[in-house]
Design a protein around this motif. Structure first.
Motif, PDB file in Angstrom:
ATOM      1  N   TYR A 162      44.709  44.742  48.309  1.00  0.00           N
ATOM      2  CA  TYR A 162      44.596  43.593  47.413  1.00  0.00           C
ATOM      3  C   TYR A 162      43.148  43.396  46.996  1.00  0.00           C
ATOM      4  O   TYR A 162      42.215  43.778  47.726  1.00  0.00           O
ATOM      5  CB  TYR A 162      45.043  42.310  48.123  1.00  0.00           C
ATOM      6  N   ARG A 163      42.962  42.772  45.872  1.00  0.00           N
ATOM      7  CA  ARG A 163      41.625  42.283  45.503  1.00  0.00           C
ATOM      8  C   ARG A 163      41.596  40.830  45.943  1.00  0.00           C
ATOM      9  O   ARG A 163      42.342  39.996  45.432  1.00  0.00           O
ATOM     10  CB  ARG A 163      41.429  42.415  43.985  1.00  0.00           C
ATOM     11  N   PHE A 167      46.654  50.284  45.479  1.00  0.00           N
ATOM     12  CA  PHE A 167      45.950  49.115  44.955  1.00  0.00           C
ATOM     13  C   PHE A 167      46.887  48.264  44.097  1.00  0.00           C
ATOM     14  O   PHE A 167      47.536  48.774  43.187  1.00  0.00           O
ATOM     15  CB  PHE A 167      44.737  49.563  44.135  1.00  0.00           C
ATOM     16  N   LEU A 168      46.964  46.979  44.387  1.00  0.00           N
ATOM     17  CA  LEU A 168      47.861  46.092  43.651  1.00  0.00           C
ATOM     18  C   LEU A 168      47.131  45.040  42.828  1.00  0.00           C
ATOM     19  O   LEU A 168      47.716  44.417  41.965  1.00  0.00           O
ATOM     20  CB  LEU A 168      48.812  45.377  44.620  1.00  0.00           C
ATOM     21  N   GLY A 169      45.875  44.812  43.128  1.00  0.00           N
ATOM     22  CA  GLY A 169      45.145  43.756  42.421  1.00  0.00           C
ATOM     23  C   GLY A 169      45.132  42.473  43.224  1.00  0.00           C
ATOM     24  O   GLY A 169      45.369  42.487  44.431  1.00  0.00           O
ATOM     25  N   PRO A 170      44.873  41.356  42.573  1.00  0.00           N
ATOM     26  CA  PRO A 170      44.788  40.096  43.336  1.00  0.00           C
ATOM     27  C   PRO A 170      46.164  39.644  43.824  1.00  0.00           C
ATOM     28  O   PRO A 170      47.170  39.895  43.161  1.00  0.00           O
ATOM     29  CB  PRO A 170      44.233  39.100  42.317  1.00  0.00           C
ATOM     30  N   ARG A 171      46.174  39.027  44.973  1.00  0.00           N
ATOM     31  CA  ARG A 171      47.428  38.502  45.513  1.00  0.00           C
ATOM     32  C   ARG A 171      47.327  36.981  45.557  1.00  0.00           C
ATOM     33  O   ARG A 171      46.607  36.417  46.383  1.00  0.00           O
ATOM     34  CB  ARG A 171      47.655  39.053  46.920  1.00  0.00           C
ATOM     35  N   ILE A 172      48.059  36.353  44.683  1.00  0.00           N
ATOM     36  CA  ILE A 172      48.025  34.883  44.642  1.00  0.00           C
ATOM     37  C   ILE A 172      49.430  34.385  44.943  1.00  0.00           C
ATOM     38  O   ILE A 172      50.393  34.779  44.273  1.00  0.00           O
ATOM     39  CB  ILE A 172      47.549  34.378  43.262  1.00  0.00           C
ATOM     40  N   ARG A 173      49.527  33.574  45.971  1.00  0.00           N
ATOM     41  CA  ARG A 173      50.835  33.070  46.394  1.00  0.00           C
ATOM     42  C   ARG A 173      50.963  31.603  46.027  1.00  0.00           C
ATOM     43  O   ARG A 173      49.984  30.869  45.987  1.00  0.00           O
ATOM     44  CB  ARG A 173      50.998  33.230  47.906  1.00  0.00           C
TER      45      ARG A 173
END
Lengths: 233, 431
Positions: B167-168, B245-251
């Motif tokens: 994640y970023r 790599f998936l990028g930012p993880r915002i929950r």
């Protein structure tokens, strides 16, 4: 006259020898019982220690904090302590049994009472042991929870938990051995009531401003601070 | 000897008749994405859409199924899943679908939790003979269709068995992972899996069977333990690991993840338990190897996580002072002395050196293994020290950029690897 004196003396001596002849085997039997008791107590002590070691009893006690408490008071490890207690209880029982062999009528009733009392002592000791375990465990849990919740005076909280559990335990143990039952219960009720009343008065009257500040701190400020808390995952 | 597929019959007992009927109707699939859920009606629709678009865009010729394993939601999560409309594929820049995209939803058996959800998804994957599967969190706001490709392709096309995410993150986000979980697992198992807690990950059918064969215990089924358990078992099985790599993880949800206390108790406790169960796997290992990475890594400007250092330092100092007796039992003499000295309120500045932090973690892991105190209590005793470490780490890297931060974490990992003999020595101390 001389003959009479000699006759009386001979009679007394014969009586004494008769009593001695009757009593000495009893003393010998008593010594044998006591010695046998010592051997049995020693064997039980060794066996109990081995069983407790196999059951990892010391590790369990360390886990609940009992070992540390015992160490602080200069006592041996819990398994050693229990083994020693078992040794002495068994040996004392045999000693009392030995006294019974002497056949002294006055002792008989006391000995019967003693053997009726032994199970109560065991249960009281067990209650004490479990009480100490519980007091250590819960006071430590209270200390950790209070520290992590950033409460003021965590030691006071933890100490209070320990004290309350210990008072309860000692009361129960004393009640078990029937020692001044009413006095102990009354003392416990008075002490507990006094502590609670004291806290209520201190907190409600003397410390109402402090209480307000404390409550404000843990409602308003806490919400604000939580927003700035760390994000571990 | 039981083979991997011998569990299939047993695992069917996990399924209700209705669920089994749905799975039979789906038939064999190539790709399966599982979404465990519990009261996620507000966000799950977006995730379902992203998954289906991912299927449509990147796997239009393959047989796919989306499986929602629900823990008994009361907010209409299941309805939210079934009612999602994909809209016009053309407008979504996706090709025309060549196959039917299946969507199945079920309430799994047992208590609500990630462990039971995972077990249901694994069993369904095995029954449908899925070649590649993924688990996706139901409350992701930042998910994009590309995630499905990034996670599934290395498994489906490159024969990897487990693909964990990269994640970023926001600056200073995930400090427990970067300061403890990642470096400790890396030092133990010798593999650089950057996100071992794996909220979203992909796995092969082979790994699904392997995991089912080993069974999920109640400890493994804890909310935190599942990810650690999956990674550890994959390493134990000698399977191929990769990361994507998936990028930012915002929950969307800020549930218990915001509670530092329960988080540390859960995550670190589960990690220590896993290390204990698998000690034969890592006691002799040294150094570490990189894990193959996939996907295009890009930078995103994210607002840093705000950290109240003053409060953290105060809680660290109070905690160490109040818990001295407990810490003395857990930590080595030298380590305890240094921690106590550091917590001295008369010291102006807090500096928690890497080596001291590593030794502290190793002492805790070893004390946990030897059960010197109640394990739950030990985990709680770690919390004030972790707060001190976080305060020091963030204070000293206040103006660091992403690269400098990553370099600091790499230095920390090397310290973990260097001090591993110390860990082994403490671990093997007699009880």
């Amino acid at each position: 006259m001389t003959e009479l004196i000699m006759h009386r003396l001979t009679g007394t001596l014969e009586n004494l020898l008769g009593v001695a002849a009757d009593f000495l085997p009893k003393v010998l039997a008593m010594l044998i019982v006591v010695a046998l008791g010592w051997v049995i107590a020693l064997a039980v002590k060794a066996a109990l220690k081995r069983i407790l070691t196999m059951l990892k009893f010391d590790a369990f006690s360390a886990d609940s904090g009992v070992s540390q408490t015992l160490r602080k008071t200069g006592l041996p490890s819990p398994s050693e302590l229990l083994a020693r207690i078992a040794f002495w209880v068994i040996w004392v029982c045999f000693m009392v049994l030995g006294l019974g062999v002497l056949g002294i009528v006055e002792f008989q009733q006391e000995i019967a009472s003693f053997f009726q009392f032994v199970p109560h002592i065991f249960i009281a000791l067990l209650i004490l042991f479990i009480g100490i375990l519980a007091a250590n465990f819960f006071s430590r849990a209270a200390l950790l929870a209070a520290v992590n919740a950033d409460l003021p005076t965590p030691r006071l909280l933890s100490g209070s938990v320990r004290l309350l559990i210990l008072i309860l335990t000692v009361t129960m143990a004393l009640e078990q051995i029937g020692l001044a039952r009413n006095t102990v219960l009354l003392a416990f009720s008075i002490t507990f009531g006094a502590v609670m009343l004291g806290l209520a008065i201190a907190f409600g009257l003397g410390g109402q401003h402090a209480a307000r500040r404390l409550l404000e701190k843990y409602t308003v400020e806490r919400e604000r601070e939580k927003e700035e808390d760390i994000s571990p995952l | 000897m039981a083979g991997p597929n011998d569990n299939t019959i047993t695992d069917e007992s996990l399924f209700s008749d209705e669920f089994l009927r749905q799975l039979i109707a789906v038939g064999e699939v190539d790709l399966l994405v599982g979404i465990p859920s519990l009261n996620n009606a507000n966000t799950i629709g977006h995730v379902v859409q992203a998954v289906h678009l991912g299927f449509a865009k990147y796997f239009p010729r393959d047989r796919t199924v989306l499986l929602n394993a629900d823990g008994g939601s009361k907010d209409g999560t299941e309805e939210a899943v079934t009612s999602v409309s994909l809209g016009d594929p053309h407008r979504m820049l996706a090709p025309q679908l060549l196959r039917t995209m299946h969507r199945v939803t079920t309430r799994y058996r047992g208590a609500a939790g990630r462990g039971n959800a995972l077990r249901t998804i694994l069993a369904a994957a095995e029954l449908l003979r899925a070649k590649a599967c993924a688990i996706i969190s139901p409350d992701l706001l930042s998910i994009r269709p590309e995630w499905i490709d990034n996670l599934l392709r290395p498994v489906y096309k490159e024969q990897y068995d487990l693909v964990t995410p990269l994640y970023r993150r926001q600056k200073f986000d995930g400090l427990l992972i970067s300061n403890l979980v990642y470096p400790l697992m890396r030092a133990a198992y010798g593999l650089r899996v950057r996100e071992p807690l794996a909220g979203d990950f992909a796995f092969s059918g082979k790994l699904a069977s392997y995991l089912l064969e080993r069974g999920i215990s109640p400890e493994d089924a804890s909310p935190y333990g599942v990810g650690i358990w999956v990674v550890t078992k994959a390493i134990r099985g000698g399977l191929r690991l990769g990361q994507s790599f998936l990028g930012p993880r915002i929950r969307a949800s800020k549930d218990s993840t915001q509670d530092v206390v329960s988080m540390i108790r859960g995550v670190v406790g589960d990690l220590f338990r896993c290390l204990e169960a698998e000690e034969s796997l890592w006691l002799d290992a040294s150094g570490s190897q990189p894990v193959a990475s996939f996907g295009f890594s890009y930078d995103v400007i994210l607002e840093p996580v705000r950290v109240n250092r003053k409060r953290l330092i105060q809680m660290f100092r109070n905690g160490v002072t109040e818990l001295q007796d407990i810490l003395k039992t857990i930590l080595g003499e030298e380590t305890f002395g240094s921690v106590r000295e550091m917590a001295d309120p008369s010291r102006e500045r807090l500096h928690f050196p890497d080596e001291l932090w590593v030794k502290t973690v190793y002492d805790f892991a070893s004390a946990f293994h030897r059960s010197v105190l109640n394990r739950e209590h030990m985990m709680q005793a770690l919390i004030p020290i972790f707060r001190g470490r976080v305060a020091s780490f963030t204070l000293e890297r206040h103006s660091a950029d992403d690269n400098e931060l990553e370099a600091a974490i790499e230095d920390l990992c090397l310290a973990y690897e260097r001090l591993k003999p110390y860990w082994i020595e403490r671990w093997n101390l007699s009880r």
